[in-house]
Design an enzyme around this catalytic site. Structure first.
Site, short mmCIF file in Angstrom:
data_model
loop_
_atom_site.label_atom_id
_atom_site.label_comp_id
_atom_site.label_asym_id
_atom_site.label_seq_id
_atom_site.Cartn_x
_atom_site.Cartn_y
_atom_site.Cartn_z
N CYS A 259 22.94 45.79 39.29
CA CYS A 259 23.78 44.84 40.02
C CYS A 259 23.42 43.41 39.64
CB CYS A 259 23.61 45.05 41.52
SG CYS A 259 24.53 43.85 42.49
N GLN B 34 29.92 43.34 36.43
CA GLN B 34 29.16 43.06 35.21
C GLN B 34 27.96 43.97 34.99
OE1 GLN B 34 29.96 38.50 35.79
NE2 GLN B 34 28.53 38.76 34.13
N ALA C 206 19.01 32.26 39.34
CA ALA C 206 17.77 32.80 38.77
C ALA C 206 16.56 32.13 39.39
CB ALA C 206 17.77 32.60 37.25
N CYS D 52 27.36 46.87 37.04
CA CYS D 52 27.58 48.26 37.51
C CYS D 52 28.54 48.97 36.56
CB CYS D 52 28.03 48.28 38.96
SG CYS D 52 29.47 47.28 39.33
N CYS E 229 32.05 41.57 40.57
CA CYS E 229 32.07 41.07 39.18
C CYS E 229 32.11 42.21 38.17
CB CYS E 229 30.84 40.21 38.93
SG CYS E 229 29.29 41.14 39.03
N ARG F 113 53.06 62.48 34.17
CA ARG F 113 52.60 61.64 33.08
C ARG F 113 51.72 62.42 32.10
NH1 ARG F 113 51.05 56.38 32.40
NH2 ARG F 113 49.06 56.03 31.37
N CYS G 146 28.37 42.12 47.59
CA CYS G 146 28.95 42.47 46.28
C CYS G 146 30.09 41.52 45.98
CB CYS G 146 29.48 43.91 46.31
SG CYS G 146 30.56 44.28 44.91
N GLU H 94 41.77 58.58 40.17
CA GLU H 94 41.28 57.75 39.04
C GLU H 94 41.75 58.24 37.66
OE1 GLU H 94 39.74 56.54 42.34
OE2 GLU H 94 39.28 55.24 40.66
N ARG I 58 39.44 63.12 47.42
CA ARG I 58 39.91 61.77 47.08
C ARG I 58 41.29 61.89 46.45
NH1 ARG I 58 36.72 56.64 44.44
NH2 ARG I 58 37.40 55.36 46.16
N TYR J 128 41.33 61.29 36.60
CA TYR J 128 40.48 62.39 36.11
C TYR J 128 41.27 63.71 36.16
CZ TYR J 128 36.52 59.14 36.55
OH TYR J 128 35.66 58.06 36.42
N GLN K 138 25.18 26.86 38.71
CA GLN K 138 26.54 26.99 38.18
C GLN K 138 27.41 27.98 38.96
OE1 GLN K 138 27.00 26.78 33.88
NE2 GLN K 138 24.88 26.16 33.75
N ARG L 28 46.78 48.98 34.37
CA ARG L 28 46.61 47.59 33.94
C ARG L 28 46.45 46.66 35.13
NH1 ARG L 28 47.60 46.88 28.49
NH2 ARG L 28 46.31 45.09 28.93
N HIS M 201 42.04 54.84 35.74
CA HIS M 201 41.27 53.89 34.92
C HIS M 201 42.18 53.22 33.89
CE1 HIS M 201 37.32 54.44 36.48
NE2 HIS M 201 37.34 55.74 36.30
C1 LIG Z 1 29.15 52.59 38.84
C2 LIG Z 1 30.39 53.11 39.49
C3 LIG Z 1 30.84 54.40 39.22
C4 LIG Z 1 31.98 54.90 39.83
N1 LIG Z 1 32.38 56.18 39.57
C5 LIG Z 1 33.44 56.71 40.23
C6 LIG Z 1 33.84 58.05 40.05
O1 LIG Z 1 33.25 58.80 39.27
N2 LIG Z 1 34.90 58.51 40.75
C7 LIG Z 1 35.58 57.72 41.63
O2 LIG Z 1 36.52 58.18 42.27
N3 LIG Z 1 35.24 56.44 41.81
C8 LIG Z 1 34.19 55.92 41.15
N4 LIG Z 1 33.84 54.62 41.35
C9 LIG Z 1 34.68 53.79 42.22
C10 LIG Z 1 34.17 53.75 43.64
O3 LIG Z 1 34.20 55.03 44.23
C11 LIG Z 1 35.03 52.85 44.51
O4 LIG Z 1 36.31 53.39 44.68
C12 LIG Z 1 35.23 51.47 43.92
O5 LIG Z 1 34.03 50.98 43.41
C13 LIG Z 1 35.83 50.51 44.93
O6 LIG Z 1 35.05 50.39 46.06
P1 LIG Z 1 33.99 49.20 46.27
O7 LIG Z 1 34.77 47.91 46.21
O8 LIG Z 1 33.41 49.49 47.61
O9 LIG Z 1 33.00 49.31 45.17
C14 LIG Z 1 32.70 54.10 40.73
C15 LIG Z 1 32.26 52.80 40.99
C16 LIG Z 1 31.12 52.31 40.40
C17 LIG Z 1 30.69 50.90 40.73
S1 SF4 Z 2 27.30 44.07 39.58
FE1 SF4 Z 2 28.65 45.49 40.62
S2 SF4 Z 2 27.69 45.89 42.59
FE2 SF4 Z 2 26.74 44.03 41.76
S3 SF4 Z 2 27.94 42.32 42.60
FE3 SF4 Z 2 28.84 42.82 40.61
S4 SF4 Z 2 30.45 44.30 41.15
FE4 SF4 Z 2 29.11 44.19 42.93
#
Ligand SMILES: Cc1cc2nc3c(=O)[nH]c(=O)nc-3n(C[C@H](O)[C@H](O)[C@H](O)COP(=O)(O)O)c2cc1C
Ligand code: SF4
Length: 373
Positions: free
Chosen positions: A193, A179, A224, A181, A177, A15, A174, A4, A54, A6, A251, A95, A92
């Protein structure tokens, strides 16, 4: 956490690693940092302890690792004492969308698959695996040894139990979105969520039995309205749900028609099923009025948002149309279209006008310049 973008990932990639000591320069030097960490952790925790690393298998940024480098690191990690390797997709800063709703389900499982056979420890794949069937298909096809999920457990903490009981239809899905999380986390707010407002508020939003049996009318059968009706019914209230149109979902029925937002239909599926299973009287094609509402103790309005019309001269011209009518009726458009408002809905409308429907994974990868070879 070697992905990611980090710290560990920053050491690995040219890079960001511009060091000229023993921790930078050659790839061997750049991966010294993760390997030393793994060795030190293994030494402290002993042999009977699972270490999951990871590994950023696809950085999706310039000067990221090549596939050969990923393989080299994976092998070195195994040797250094890692038990399981998980897949990281994209910094992160990338793009390219990696987990947004327009990313097809399991869109990056092929990345993990490419590493299969290179190491003997289990490989985990992830990203946009949001139903038991998607997980099952990946495992059955042998693309990965395990799958991991993050957001699906915010949408439904009982995901695994329901999957085990073969009740996939009862899982709140899930919809990717982001939005409530990730968007919240990046603003320093508590993650929750969009489709499950109780997520991370479990100890505060406690659904307690009602103390008095009251009759509740809910006006509007969108998300809602349905969500409220289900909760109120579970609490023991007598609930009648009024919906002006012939279908529930409000909607979200429009949102799910936007190319790349097809997941929104899952929320309609989930809440419609919840409404059917709860003790709720649903009156479709019924507009509530004072006569019908007279007998109720409480009335809850959940009628949704309406488009706003800016005060522009000529706004009532026949060539002007609001987004709800456009998505619902999908009229033929002229060659040049102006969209007023560049928020989420403006972008959705632009997408609907310009994007082809039903893109395959191959189309999508190509669109974003990802060459899986
Ligand atoms: C609130 C939130 C925090 C996350 N923090 C990290 C993180 O610190 N490190 C990481 O590798 N991935 C992080 N992720 C990414 C998840 O580990 C995962 O790779 C990603 O959400 C895709 O999987 P999913 O579609 O099952 O959510 C985070 C995801 C969410 C929703
Ligand atoms: S808010 Fe996050 S966990 Fe909830 S549906 Fe949207 S993407 Fe999934």
């Amino acid at each position: 956490m070697g992905s990611e973008g980090y710290l560990i990932n920053q050491f690995i990639c040219a890079r960001s690693n511009t060091r000229y000591d023993g921790w930078g320069g050659s790839y061997e030097n750049r991966i010294r940092f993760p390997l030393e960490i793994v060795k030190a952790v293994r030494e402290r925790v002993g042999t009977d302890f699972i270490i999951i690393f990871r590994l950023s298998m696809l950085d999706l940024v310039e000067q990221g690792s090549t596939h050969d480098e990923v393989v080299e690191l994976a092998k070195a990690l195994e040797k250094a004492g890692v038990t399981i390797i998980n897949t990281g997709i994209g910094w992160h800063e990338a793009r390219v969308p990696t987990i947004a709703t327009q990313v097809p389900r399991a869109a990056f499982a092929w990345v993990t698959e490419r590493l299969k056979g290179e190491v003997s420890i289990p490989l985990v794949t992830c990203n946009r695996i949001n139903t038991p069937q998607v997980a099952e298909d990946i495992l059955a096809s042998g693309q990965a040894d395990m799958v991991s999920m993050a957001r699906p457990f915010l949408a439904d903490a009982d995901f695994v139990n329901k999957a085990e009981q073969d009740k996939a239809d009862d899982i709140n899905t899930c919809i990717a979105c982001n939005q409530a999380c990730l968007d919240h986390v990046f603003k320093g707010k508590r993650a929750s969520c969009l489709v499950n407002p109780q997520a991370c508020y479990e100890t505060e939003l406690v659904i307690a039995p009602a103390t008095a049996k009251r009759k509740v009318a809910v006006i509007g059968g969108g998300m809602a309205g349905m969500s409220f009706a289900v909760t109120a019914a579970k609490r023991g209230f007598e609930v009648v749900l009024f919906e002006k149109s012939g279908a529930l979902g409000g909607q979200f029925n429009l949102a799910m028609q936007i190319p790349g937002k097809e997941e929104f239909k899952e929320t309609i599926r989930y809440y419609t099923r919840q409404v059917a299973q709860a003790n709720i009287e649903v009156r479709l094609n019924t507009e509530a009025d004072s006569d019908t509402l007279r007998d109720f103790d409480e009335v809850v309005i959940a009628t949704g948002v309406k488009p706003r019309f800016p005060a522009i001269q000529g706004i009532d011209h026949p060539k002007v149309i609001d987004y709800q009518t456009f998505i619902r009726e999908q009229p033929e458009l002229g060659g040049r279209v102006a969209i007023i408002g560049a928020g989420g809905i403006g972008i959705d409308v632009a997408t609907m006008i310009t994007e082809p429907e039903n893109q395959t994974l191959t189309d999508w990868l190509q669109d974003w310049g990802i060459d899986p070879t």
